[in-house]
Design an enzyme around this catalytic site. Structure first.
Site, short mmCIF file in Angstrom:
data_model
loop_
_atom_site.label_atom_id
_atom_site.label_comp_id
_atom_site.label_asym_id
_atom_site.label_seq_id
_atom_site.Cartn_x
_atom_site.Cartn_y
_atom_site.Cartn_z
N SER A 127 30.16 37.88 38.52
CA SER A 127 30.61 39.27 38.53
C SER A 127 29.47 40.24 38.28
O SER A 127 29.62 41.44 38.47
CB SER A 127 31.62 39.50 37.41
OG SER A 127 32.68 38.61 37.50
N HIS A 161 31.27 37.61 45.80
CA HIS A 161 32.05 38.07 44.65
C HIS A 161 33.47 38.41 45.09
O HIS A 161 33.71 39.42 45.74
CB HIS A 161 31.34 39.29 44.04
CG HIS A 161 32.00 39.83 42.83
ND1 HIS A 161 31.86 41.14 42.43
CD2 HIS A 161 32.80 39.26 41.89
CE1 HIS A 161 32.54 41.35 41.31
NE2 HIS A 161 33.12 40.21 40.98
N GLU A 173 32.51 41.06 47.78
CA GLU A 173 31.22 41.75 47.72
C GLU A 173 30.14 40.70 48.01
O GLU A 173 30.14 39.63 47.41
CB GLU A 173 31.06 42.30 46.29
CG GLU A 173 30.27 43.56 46.16
CD GLU A 173 30.30 44.10 44.72
OE1 GLU A 173 30.62 43.38 43.77
OE2 GLU A 173 29.97 45.29 44.57
N ASN A 211 31.24 46.19 39.54
CA ASN A 211 31.33 46.21 38.08
C ASN A 211 30.42 47.24 37.43
O ASN A 211 30.65 47.64 36.29
CB ASN A 211 31.10 44.82 37.51
CG ASN A 211 32.36 44.00 37.64
OD1 ASN A 211 33.45 44.48 37.38
ND2 ASN A 211 32.23 42.76 38.11
N1 3HC Z 1 47.68 35.34 41.75
C1 3HC Z 1 48.15 35.50 42.99
N2 3HC Z 1 49.01 36.47 43.34
C2 3HC Z 1 49.40 37.32 42.38
C3 3HC Z 1 48.96 37.22 41.06
C4 3HC Z 1 48.06 36.17 40.76
N3 3HC Z 1 47.53 36.02 39.53
N4 3HC Z 1 49.52 38.21 40.34
C5 3HC Z 1 50.30 38.91 41.19
N5 3HC Z 1 50.23 38.37 42.40
C6 3HC Z 1 50.92 38.81 43.61
C7 3HC Z 1 52.40 38.66 43.40
O1 3HC Z 1 52.81 37.34 43.62
C8 3HC Z 1 52.95 39.62 44.41
O2 3HC Z 1 52.86 39.04 45.68
P1 3HC Z 1 54.00 39.34 46.78
O3 3HC Z 1 53.86 40.78 47.15
O4 3HC Z 1 53.60 38.42 47.84
O5 3HC Z 1 55.28 39.02 46.13
C9 3HC Z 1 51.90 40.75 44.41
O6 3HC Z 1 50.71 40.19 43.82
C10 3HC Z 1 52.38 41.91 43.60
O7 3HC Z 1 52.69 41.41 42.32
P2 3HC Z 1 53.83 42.00 41.38
O8 3HC Z 1 54.90 42.61 42.23
O9 3HC Z 1 54.22 40.95 40.41
O10 3HC Z 1 53.10 43.06 40.50
P3 3HC Z 1 52.30 44.35 40.91
O11 3HC Z 1 52.90 45.06 42.07
O12 3HC Z 1 52.15 45.05 39.64
O13 3HC Z 1 50.87 43.82 41.40
C11 3HC Z 1 48.65 43.23 41.00
C12 3HC Z 1 50.10 42.97 40.63
C13 3HC Z 1 48.40 42.85 42.45
C14 3HC Z 1 47.81 42.37 40.09
C15 3HC Z 1 48.37 44.79 40.82
O14 3HC Z 1 48.77 45.17 39.54
C16 3HC Z 1 46.91 45.14 41.00
O15 3HC Z 1 46.44 45.29 42.10
N6 3HC Z 1 46.21 45.30 39.87
C17 3HC Z 1 44.77 45.61 39.90
C18 3HC Z 1 44.01 44.34 40.13
C19 3HC Z 1 42.53 44.58 40.18
O16 3HC Z 1 42.01 45.69 40.03
N7 3HC Z 1 41.80 43.50 40.38
C20 3HC Z 1 40.36 43.52 40.37
C21 3HC Z 1 39.87 43.17 39.01
S1 3HC Z 1 38.13 43.27 38.89
C22 3HC Z 1 37.61 41.78 39.44
O17 3HC Z 1 38.34 40.86 39.76
C23 3HC Z 1 36.14 41.61 39.50
C24 3HC Z 1 35.61 40.77 38.41
O18 3HC Z 1 34.22 40.61 38.63
C25 3HC Z 1 35.84 41.34 37.03
#
Ligand code: 3HC
Length: 305
Positions: A127, A161, A173, A211
């Protein structure tokens, strides 16, 4: 003209949230056989069970047929703990997705040259850590970085990434080390596209683009909480409803993992010495208390494990 990635078999090292997601999209979207390895058999079990759950949900929602789900799942095999990294010796590309720790990644990359095919692409899902440093660690003892062999080995290392949750987030990325060859970059990009992702390119700076922007934002939210500017709920709701973010910054920090956020922030701060990246005391203390967020049930919020 689109470039072929040429990956006939992929290795994924680390079966945590990221490794499991990468294995799944590779098997399902890029349709390549995947060898998944983790030094913890328990972690692999958890990863496979998450994969089964996600595939079953796609079938239930009519997005995949039973057959497509089964084909994808059958493309994923496990390399047992005893086989170690050697079990990945025939792969054309390996994606390392272990925890965000430079020494651990260096130890892994230093064993790649001896264990993997000489032409395999060595990708890291780090990351924030320097891809150039990781590439340098891939040189076997006694091989000079300036030698033809040294340059050839390091030229195959690249940053790839992915974002959490990998099956949902559309971005990858792509980061070039100083040593990365154009061929490695092109093939890594083609592979990410085959996984259904859009690719952005970042220079090899601490935290890359993603990040370097996200972590000061999360850290500022933690400092708001620390100073008592607002409650955790009001901080998150402000960003969710005021700016249409899917999660508030404290929820997102819990989701990423507070230990991971701290490790990234430390890399950013140590790599730049810029005070805007200094991790907040509260984040440091929460990690000291072993409150890691969703993954172990306690972070800024509480979760069912
Ligand atoms: N794995 C796979 N799929 C997942 C999941 C997981 N851990 N968590 C949620 N999902 C899927 C659900 O199954 C659902 O899929 P569907 O539409 O096919 O049914 C979909 O995501 C939407 O989930 P929910 O309806 O339960 O919940 P939300 O609408 O609140 O969405 C979320 C959940 C997609 C996680 C949304 O809240 C989101 O986009 N959050 C922001 C995530 C983000 O910013 N990620 C980047 C983090 S930074 C990073 O990764 C970089 C690293 O270097 C730190």
């Amino acid at each position: 003209m689109s470039i072929a990635h040429g990956i006939r078999t992929l290795g994924v090292l680390g079966a945590g949230q990221m490794g499991t997601g990468i294995a799944l999209v590779s098997a399902l979207r890029a349709k390549v056989p995947v060898l998944l390895h983790d030094r913890s058999a328990e972690q692999v079990k958890k990863g496979l069970s998450l994969m089964d759950k996600l595939l079953a949900k796609d079938v239930a929602k009519g997005r995949l047929t039973n057959e497509e789900a089964k084909e994808a799942r059958d493309r994923v095999s496990v390399v047992g703990v005893d086989a170690g990294i050697q079990g990945l010796r025939d792969v054309d590309m390996v994606v390392e997705a272990v925890s965000e720790n430079l020494q651990l990644k260096q130890a892994i990359f230093s064993s790649f040259a001896a264990e993997l095919k000489p032409e395999a692409i060595l990708a890291t899902n780090t990351s924030s850590i320097s891809i150039t440093k990781i590439a340098a660690s891939a040189l076997p003892t006694g091989v000079s970085a300036a030698s033809e062999e040294g340059k050839r080995i390091a030229s195959r290392v690249v940053g790839l990434h992915f974002f959490n949750p990998v099956p949902v987030m559309k971005l990858v990325e792509l980061i070039s080390a100083l040593q990365t060859s154009q061929d490695t970059l092109d093939r890594a990009r083609a592979f990410a596209i085959a996984c259904g992702k859009e690719v952005t390119v970042s220079k090899d700076v601490p935290g890359f683009v993603s990040n370097a922007l996200l972590m000061p934002f999360i850290n500022e939210a933690i400092m708001c909480l620390e100073k008592g500017t607002a409650t955790r709920e009001d901080i998150d709701t402000t960003l969710k409803l005021g700016m249409n973010h899917p999660m508030g910054p404290l929820q997102l920090a819990d989701f990423i993992g507070l230990d991971t956020c701290l490790a990234i922030q430390q890399t950013l701060y140590e790599g730049t010495r810029d005070s805007k990246y200094r991790p907040s005391l509260l984040l440091q203390q929460m990690v000291d208390a072993q409150w890691y967020g969703r993954k172990n049930g306690k972070g800024f919020y509480e979760y069912d494990k």
